[in-house]
Enzyme design. Structure first.
Site, PDB file in Angstrom:
ATOM      1  N   ASP A  12       1.044  -1.206   0.100  1.00 28.95           N
ATOM      2  CA  ASP A  12       0.065   0.089  -0.133  1.00 28.95           C
ATOM      3  C   ASP A  12       0.832   1.357   0.176  1.00 28.95           C
ATOM      4  O   ASP A  12       2.175   1.005   0.120  1.00 28.95           O
ATOM      5  CB  ASP A  12      -0.977   0.199   1.157  1.00 28.95           C
ATOM      6  N   ASP A  14      -0.117   5.026   1.113  1.00 22.78           N
ATOM      7  CA  ASP A  14      -0.282   6.065   1.889  1.00 22.78           C
ATOM      8  C   ASP A  14      -0.454   5.354   3.467  1.00 22.78           C
ATOM      9  O   ASP A  14      -1.498   4.451   3.589  1.00 22.78           O
ATOM     10  CB  ASP A  14      -1.678   6.855   1.822  1.00 22.78           C
ATOM     11  N   ASP A 173      -1.793  -0.957   5.920  1.00 23.39           N
ATOM     12  CA  ASP A 173      -2.239  -0.556   7.035  1.00 23.39           C
ATOM     13  C   ASP A 173      -3.463  -0.345   7.373  1.00 23.39           C
ATOM     14  O   ASP A 173      -4.041   0.157   8.451  1.00 23.39           O
ATOM     15  CB  ASP A 173      -1.307   1.150   7.374  1.00 23.39           C
TER      16      ASP A 173
END
Length: 223
Positions: A12, A14, A173
């Site tokens: 991922d 961000d 996250d």
């Protein structure tokens, strides 16, 4: 080296590879202020990140009084225009992230990015940070068509296909990341330092890392 357990490792963007929170908060606050709303702190914005720009904006508007879809359409354009013009002012890779990418590349691993950020913005930010050439595939929230970003498995499947196939793992996250990886049959590692919407233990990842310095051993354990 050819004995590393994974041929492909996806990330991922961000809150995983990059700390984009300062620039995203600035763009959101630009949109909020233009609508006469109070601005939010970076810490308030972090849990809103991960589902794409419209999701973040909707969360920000909800936190400051709500809005209609028509308002959201206007403000989303303002947010994206501001973000595109200021995309890498504060954004930096998380500590040890580049070293982890180097170590994976040395081991012959093919690297990829799968983000819910628009693909054009993902490519812009990676280019401005000089990171584009590290990744064999860059897949955004709009790459697979409307409604097919994470948590859909489609972008993860596309990642594996574009990287040539083989055993893969995914690092993220958010619940979007872990759900998408698992839906595609991949194991997932969660980053406790990311933009968490909930306790990291609740994401359901096979392993959690507190720093990118832990990534290589975690992937070896994951195998």
């Amino acid at each position: 080296m050819t004995d590393f357990p994974f041929r492909i490792v996806g990330f991922d963007l961000d809150g995983t590879l990059l700390d984009t929170s300062g620039d995203l908060a600035a763009a959101l606050n630009h949109a909020l202020a233009s609508a006469g709303r109070p601005t939010l702190s970076v810490e308030q914005v972090k849990p809103m990140i991960g589902g794409g720009a419209r999701h973040m904006l909707a969360q920000g508007m909800a936190a400051t009084g709500g809005c209609t879809d028509a308002e959201l359409n206007v403000l989303q354009r303002r947010l994206l225009d501001h973000y595109q013009a200021n995309i890498a002012v504060l954004t930096r890779p998380f500590p040890h992230a580049l070293d982890a990418l180097d170590q994976l590349a040395t081991r012959g691993v093919t690297l990829a990015v799968v983000t819910n950020k628009l693909e054009a913005l993902a490519r812009q930010i990676l280019a401005e940070l000089g990171l584009t050439d590290r990744f064999a595939a860059i897949i955004g929230g709009d790459t697979m068509g409307p409604g097919n970003g994470k948590p859909s498995r489609l972008p993860i499947d596309a990642m594996v296909a574009r990287c040539g196939g083989g055993r893969a793992a995914f690092i993220g996250d958010s619940i979007y990341d872990i759900t998408a990886a698992h839906a595609a049959g991949l194991p997932a590692i969660a980053c406790s330092f990311g933009f968490l919407m909930q306790p990291v233990e609740e994401l359901g990842a096979e392993l959690v890392i507190d720093s990118f310095a832990e990534l290589i051993p975690a992937l070896e354990r994951l195998a």
